[in-house]
Write a protein that holds these residues in place. Structure first.
Motif, short mmCIF file in Angstrom:
data_model
loop_
_atom_site.label_atom_id
_atom_site.label_comp_id
_atom_site.label_asym_id
_atom_site.label_seq_id
_atom_site.Cartn_x
_atom_site.Cartn_y
_atom_site.Cartn_z
N ARG A 152 17.95 11.12 8.98
CA ARG A 152 16.83 11.04 8.04
C ARG A 152 15.93 9.87 8.39
NH1 ARG A 152 17.01 13.38 3.13
NH2 ARG A 152 14.79 12.93 3.32
N ASN A 153 14.61 10.09 8.28
CA ASN A 153 13.63 9.05 8.54
C ASN A 153 13.00 8.59 7.23
OD1 ASN A 153 13.87 9.32 11.42
ND2 ASN A 153 12.69 11.21 11.26
N PHE A 154 12.88 7.29 7.08
CA PHE A 154 12.30 6.69 5.87
C PHE A 154 11.22 5.70 6.27
CE2 PHE A 154 16.66 7.86 4.94
CZ PHE A 154 16.55 8.54 3.74
N VAL A 155 10.13 5.71 5.51
CA VAL A 155 9.04 4.75 5.72
C VAL A 155 8.74 4.07 4.38
CG1 VAL A 155 6.64 4.40 6.42
CG2 VAL A 155 8.06 6.12 7.58
N PHE A 156 8.83 2.74 4.38
CA PHE A 156 8.51 1.96 3.19
C PHE A 156 7.23 1.16 3.47
CE2 PHE A 156 13.09 2.62 3.17
CZ PHE A 156 13.26 3.20 1.90
N LEU A 157 6.26 1.29 2.57
CA LEU A 157 4.96 0.64 2.72
C LEU A 157 4.77 -0.40 1.63
CD1 LEU A 157 2.81 3.87 3.27
CD2 LEU A 157 3.68 2.33 5.04
N ASP A 158 4.26 -1.57 2.01
CA ASP A 158 3.90 -2.58 1.01
C ASP A 158 2.71 -2.06 0.22
OD1 ASP A 158 3.79 -4.86 -0.44
OD2 ASP A 158 3.22 -6.18 1.21
N ASN A 159 2.70 -2.35 -1.07
CA ASN A 159 1.68 -1.76 -1.94
C ASN A 159 0.26 -2.26 -1.67
OD1 ASN A 159 1.92 -4.31 -3.02
ND2 ASN A 159 2.67 -3.63 -5.03
N ASN A 160 0.11 -3.34 -0.90
CA ASN A 160 -1.25 -3.80 -0.55
C ASN A 160 -1.55 -3.59 0.94
OD1 ASN A 160 0.31 -5.75 0.64
ND2 ASN A 160 -0.67 -7.50 -0.37
N PHE A 161 -0.78 -2.70 1.57
CA PHE A 161 -0.99 -2.40 2.97
C PHE A 161 -1.72 -1.07 3.07
CE2 PHE A 161 0.81 -0.64 7.07
CZ PHE A 161 0.04 -1.45 7.89
N ASN A 162 -2.89 -1.08 3.68
CA ASN A 162 -3.74 0.11 3.73
C ASN A 162 -3.45 0.93 5.00
OD1 ASN A 162 -5.22 -0.48 1.33
ND2 ASN A 162 -6.32 -2.05 2.48
N VAL A 163 -2.78 2.05 4.80
CA VAL A 163 -2.44 2.96 5.89
C VAL A 163 -3.40 4.14 5.85
CG1 VAL A 163 -0.68 4.53 6.79
CG2 VAL A 163 -0.02 2.29 5.93
N TYR A 164 -3.86 4.57 7.03
CA TYR A 164 -4.74 5.73 7.07
C TYR A 164 -4.03 6.96 6.50
CZ TYR A 164 -7.73 3.08 10.29
OH TYR A 164 -8.56 2.14 10.86
N PRO A 165 -4.70 7.71 5.64
CA PRO A 165 -4.06 8.90 5.04
C PRO A 165 -3.54 9.89 6.09
CG PRO A 165 -6.09 8.36 3.89
CD PRO A 165 -6.04 7.46 5.09
N GLU A 166 -4.26 10.04 7.23
CA GLU A 166 -3.82 10.98 8.25
C GLU A 166 -2.48 10.56 8.85
OE1 GLU A 166 -5.22 12.85 12.56
OE2 GLU A 166 -6.56 11.52 11.44
N PHE A 167 -2.30 9.24 9.06
CA PHE A 167 -1.02 8.77 9.61
C PHE A 167 0.10 9.00 8.60
CE2 PHE A 167 2.11 5.31 10.34
CZ PHE A 167 2.54 5.71 11.60
N LYS A 168 -0.17 8.76 7.35
CA LYS A 168 0.84 8.99 6.31
C LYS A 168 1.23 10.46 6.27
CE LYS A 168 1.81 8.05 1.43
NZ LYS A 168 1.26 7.48 0.16
N ARG A 169 0.24 11.36 6.39
CA ARG A 169 0.54 12.79 6.41
C ARG A 169 1.37 13.17 7.63
NH1 ARG A 169 -4.84 13.28 4.45
NH2 ARG A 169 -5.58 13.58 6.58
N THR A 170 1.05 12.55 8.78
CA THR A 170 1.81 12.81 10.00
C THR A 170 3.27 12.42 9.83
OG1 THR A 170 -0.12 12.58 11.44
CG2 THR A 170 2.04 12.23 12.44
N LEU A 171 3.49 11.24 9.25
CA LEU A 171 4.86 10.79 9.01
C LEU A 171 5.62 11.77 8.14
CD1 LEU A 171 4.33 6.97 8.33
CD2 LEU A 171 5.37 7.99 10.37
N GLN A 172 4.97 12.26 7.09
CA GLN A 172 5.65 13.13 6.14
C GLN A 172 5.83 14.55 6.69
OE1 GLN A 172 2.82 12.25 2.95
NE2 GLN A 172 4.50 11.44 1.71
N ASN A 173 4.76 15.09 7.29
CA ASN A 173 4.78 16.50 7.68
C ASN A 173 5.36 16.75 9.07
OD1 ASN A 173 3.48 17.02 5.23
ND2 ASN A 173 1.44 16.89 6.15
#
Length: 400
Positions: free
Chosen positions: A111-132
């Motif tokens: 299983r892969n997990f990604v934890f993001l700091d709440n004030n860290f701005n990640v591009y939405p496309e990268f976040k979708r890539t990680l999830q999908n």
């Protein structure tokens, strides 16, 4: 360390409970396994367990966000395709094959997990890539919250991570994003060892000096076995379950050869070659009754992989002034550390083995013995893709 540092933590746990009586894309985990094991053992005094498949999985996730030389170095070290679409497609196809156990005798989860700091701005496309595409569970946390590690660990457990206390509070203190792969394997031997046959015996170093004792498991049985001269080693395969999809191979250097010697030989002999030789010997000679002795043991490794990856040509991602992750964020980030934690337990009913054999170099002339009473290499392998799930070296004996 700068506040905007990115810290990738790899947590890989391999557990077997004692109660359990561009290249073809799948080439990469196999070859990378041997190379990484070699460089990692240099950091761990040669007694080690790692999960090459778990590390490869995580580094593929890192590559999804890397650009420029940061990506090129990862691609060269891992032989990843230059095309992003091929990278994602190859990852998904390999993962679906490796993790498809098809037997009750083997349980394998990654299983892969990604934890993001709440004030860290990640591009939405990268976040979708990680999830999908990377099948990652993504969660936003306040990394300054002292409870962040507890919250993350609870999330991992509830999401099927099968491992507890993966992350520590220190992991969050200077990070902006954490990528974590949690992998676990449980396997039952197709032919278990009889506990009543286990006895304490001496274990030798490569200079043939007794350096300790082990609880040596024993059985006589018909198993794939070869003397592979090109590898300068004896090789034994012990399968898990009944379908032959997963097995453990033990590689014992010939007398007067050392574990480090066989790494050089893997430049000319692949793991596929090893399995072909095992099968050709079965086809030519049939199965022999083999006396097998393997230590019962438990190895835990906790190692920072920065230096082994440096040795494989991966530098820029660790340098604040060189790292480029332009697919992730507009901020300047880098990888501060890659930490690998792995654990393996070998008992009469479950996983891992060792190697030692007769002093002569006969191929299949007489009934062979495989006595793992000196340093050996081991691999837990998914055979259809020749992917190394776990691998290591046993060289420091303990009575376990």
């Amino acid at each position: 360390m700068p506040e905007n540092a990115m810290k990738y933590i790899i947590v890989l746990l391999f557990t077997i409970g004692t109660c359990y009586c561009a290249i073809d894309f799948n080439e990469r985990p196999r070859n990378f396994s041997i190379e990484l094991l070699h460089y990692t053992q240099l950091q761990t005094d040669g007694h080690v367990v790692i999960s090459p498949y778990g590390i490869w999985t995580l580094m593929t996730g890192v590559a999804l966000g890397a650009t420029g030389n940061s990506y090129n170095q990862l691609a060269n070290a891992f032989i990843l395709p230059k095309n992003r679409g091929k990278l994602i497609k190859g990852y998904r196809e390999l993962a679906s094959t490796v993790l498809d156990t098809k037997t009750n005798s083997v349980t394998l989860t990654s299983r892969n997990f990604v934890f993001l700091d709440n004030n860290f701005n990640v591009y939405p496309e990268f976040k979708r890539t990680l999830q999908n595409d990377f099948d990652a569970a993504v969660k936003v946390l306040d990394f300054q919250d002292p409870n962040s590690a507890r919250i993350a660990n609870t999330y991992i457990e509830k999401s099927g991570g099968r491992v507890s206390n993966v992350l520590r509070s220190d992991d969050f203190s200077e990070a902006r994003m954490l990528l974590t792969n949690v992998i676990s394997f449980k396997g039952l031997w197709q032919t278990p060892f009889n506990k009543s046959e286990t006895v304490t015996e001496p274990f030798y170093n490569e200079e043939k000096t007794v350096i300790g004792s082990v609880n040596m498991m024993f059985q006589k049985g018909q198993f794939p076995y070869s003397n592979i001269r090109e590898l300068e080693s004896f090789v034994l395969e012990l399968p898990y379950g009944d379908d032959g999809k997963y097995s453990m191979i033990f590689i014992l250097p010939h007398p007067n050869r050392k574990v480090n010697d066989i790494y050089k030989n893997f430049l000319k002999v692949s793991l596929k070659d090893v399995f072909r030789k095992l099968q050709s010997d079965i086809d030519e000679f049939g199965f022999d009754e083999i006396d097998v002795k393997i230590p019962r043991f438990h190895i835990t490794t906790n190692v920072v992989l920065n230096k082994p990856l440096n040795d494989m040509g991966v530098y820029d991602i660790f340098q604040p002034n060189l790292a480029t992750f332009q697919r992730v964020t507009s901020e300047d980030i880098f990888v501060s550390a890659i930490v690998h934690k792995a654990d393996i337990e070998v008992t009469e009913t479950g996983t891992i083995a060792s190697a030692v054999s007769t002093a002569y170099l006969a191929d299949r002339i007489s009934s062979p013995s495989f006595y793992a009473n000196r340093p050996f290499v081991y691999f837990v392998i998914e055979k259809t893709t020749t992917t190394v799930i776990f691998g290591g070296i046993y060289s420091k004996p303990t009575v376990y």
